[in-house]
Scaffold this motif. Structure first.
Motif, short mmCIF file in Angstrom:
data_model
loop_
_atom_site.label_atom_id
_atom_site.label_comp_id
_atom_site.label_asym_id
_atom_site.label_seq_id
_atom_site.Cartn_x
_atom_site.Cartn_y
_atom_site.Cartn_z
N TYR A 70 0.96 -1.04 -0.02
CA TYR A 70 -0.02 -0.20 -0.11
C TYR A 70 0.88 1.25 0.12
CZ TYR A 70 -3.51 -3.25 1.41
OH TYR A 70 -4.55 -4.44 1.29
N PRO A 75 -2.44 -1.91 -7.08
CA PRO A 75 -4.09 -1.90 -7.23
C PRO A 75 -4.10 -3.36 -7.51
CG PRO A 75 -3.41 0.23 -8.09
CD PRO A 75 -1.85 -0.58 -7.75
N LEU A 76 -3.43 -4.03 -8.25
CA LEU A 76 -3.58 -5.41 -8.65
C LEU A 76 -3.52 -6.25 -7.54
CD1 LEU A 76 -1.57 -5.69 -12.08
CD2 LEU A 76 -3.99 -5.54 -11.95
N GLN A 93 -4.28 -5.38 -4.27
CA GLN A 93 -5.23 -5.17 -3.62
C GLN A 93 -6.61 -5.86 -3.89
OE1 GLN A 93 -4.82 -0.70 -3.51
NE2 GLN A 93 -2.64 -1.16 -2.46
N ALA A 94 -6.64 -5.75 -5.30
CA ALA A 94 -7.70 -6.40 -5.67
C ALA A 94 -7.62 -7.95 -5.73
CB ALA A 94 -7.85 -6.37 -7.30
N TYR A 95 -6.59 -8.68 -5.57
CA TYR A 95 -6.33 -10.03 -5.21
C TYR A 95 -6.84 -10.29 -3.88
CZ TYR A 95 -3.67 -13.85 -3.29
OH TYR A 95 -3.30 -15.14 -2.53
N ARG A 140 -8.99 -8.77 -1.99
CA ARG A 140 -10.32 -8.64 -1.88
C ARG A 140 -11.26 -9.75 -2.43
NH1 ARG A 140 -9.15 -3.05 -3.29
NH2 ARG A 140 -9.90 -3.57 -5.52
N ALA A 141 -10.62 -10.32 -3.54
CA ALA A 141 -11.17 -11.26 -4.42
C ALA A 141 -11.08 -12.51 -3.50
CB ALA A 141 -10.74 -11.57 -5.73
N ARG A 176 -9.23 -13.20 -0.33
CA ARG A 176 -9.25 -13.11 1.19
C ARG A 176 -8.50 -14.04 1.87
NH1 ARG A 176 -14.21 -10.15 2.27
NH2 ARG A 176 -14.34 -10.68 4.51
N ASP A 182 -8.65 -4.57 3.01
CA ASP A 182 -8.91 -5.35 1.87
C ASP A 182 -9.45 -6.68 2.43
OD1 ASP A 182 -8.79 -3.66 -0.48
OD2 ASP A 182 -6.73 -3.73 -0.01
#
Length: 330
Positions: free
Chosen positions: A178, A264-265, A267-269, A271-272, A274, A299
């Motif tokens: 981050y 961002p990639l 962080q998306a991982y 969230r998806a 967990r 996230d």
């Protein structure tokens, strides 16, 4: 999925299976390290807590690694940072070897990993990640917990993005994902270079690669400097002093912007997927500050975040506490 250049010797399933069979038989696929391996001189298996050493050819690179634990235990992939090596995990591995199979490779240009001259290796983070992915394939690791520290974090995030189903959990010890986690003063020279490439910024980066620069990073934020073993920073500085290595490290430092762009990639991982995650942080770290640990909860709300009263190289002073937290979560 990351491409494997110069890696045909390790990406085939046959060698991966053969390597697994060899490891399960109690040995280590070793080249260039003499007779070091999992079995003793008379063929007796090493004690579970013993750390063994080996080298695997992966991506055209001779990747040195340390290993401890039973071959059939859950795998734990330990990824070190700058300017250290798998030596960083020398005390942690025996503490966890009764529960996990711990594997700690040296990244290219660090430790005892050897990159042949004719490999024409490009020293950037995409290359480090390709090599470690090839190393993981060579050992046949299809499921593992990640321990990410410093440089090991972007490499670990690349592995997770390429093969999310392989990641059984994550321990992030001062392993950032981050923008919140970047200490302003510590990152000023790199940000200055990215804004306007100049020799003054490069000089500031090179200053960290001397013995004094490396030692200062180990001592920063540590309440009791006598806890720091001099072997650690002396080995790091000696490896940095090898011919041409400082230039390679400057190239890696300047390439770090690529990792920020991939946040961002990552962080998306998070969230998806967990993943089960422990963020355990030396709170006095000037490079990756505590806000970076807290950010994981944005996230992964159930992430466990723990702070230790130490600096960047938290394992050097607080290995027992880190091992205890790992046992508690996993």
């Amino acid at each position: 999925m990351m491409r494997h250049e110069h890696g045909s010797e390790v990406t085939g399933g046959g060698l991966a299976r053969a390597t697994r069979r060899h490891l399960l038989a109690g040995g280590v696929l070793a080249t260039g390290v003499g007779s070091a391996g999992a079995a003793g001189a008379e063929g007796r298996p090493a004690p579970v807590g013993a750390v063994r050493h080996g080298t695997v050819r992966a991506d055209g690179v001779n990747v040195f690694y340390r290993e401890a634990g039973r071959p059939d235990a859950p795998a734990f992939l330990l990824l070190h940072g700058f300017a250290n090596s798998s030596f960083y995990f020398r005390h942690l591995m025996p503490k966890l070897a009764d529960r996990f199979r711990l594997i700690a490779p040296d990244l290219p240009s660090f430790g005892f990993t050897d990159v042949p001259e004719d490999r024409s290796y490009v020293y950037d983070f995409a290359s480090l990640s390709r090599t470690i992915e090839a190393f993981v394939d060579a050992l046949g690791l299809d499921r593992y917990i990640l321990y990410t520290f410093d440089y090991g974090a972007p490499v670990g995030w690349d592995l997770a993005l390429a093969h999310p189903d392989r990641v059984a959990g994550i321990v992030s010890q001062n392993g950032n994902a981050y923008l919140d986690g970047l200490g302003e003063a510590a990152w000023a020279p790199l940000r200055a270079y990215w804004a306007a490439p100049n020799e003054a910024a490069v000089g500031a980066i090179r200053a960290r690669m001397t013995l004094d620069g490396v030692k200062a990073a180990y001592f920063q934020g540590v309440a009791d400097p006598s806890r720091i073993e001099p072997e650690a920073y002396t080995l790091d500085a000696a490896i940095l002093a090898r011919p041409g290595n400082a230039d390679r490290q400057v190239a890696l430092k300047l390439d770090y912007k690529r990792n920020l762009e991939r946040y961002p990639l990552v962080q998306a991982y998070f969230r998806a997927r967990r993943p089960k995650l422990l963020a355990i942080w030396g709170r006095n770290d000037l490079f990756f500050i505590p806000a970076g640990a807290e950010a994981f909860r944005r996230d992964i709300p159930e992430a466990r975040v723990t702070f230790l009263d130490t600096g960047h190289f938290a394992l050097e002073t607080d290995g027992d506490a880190i091992a205890e937290e790992i046992r508690r979560l996993f």
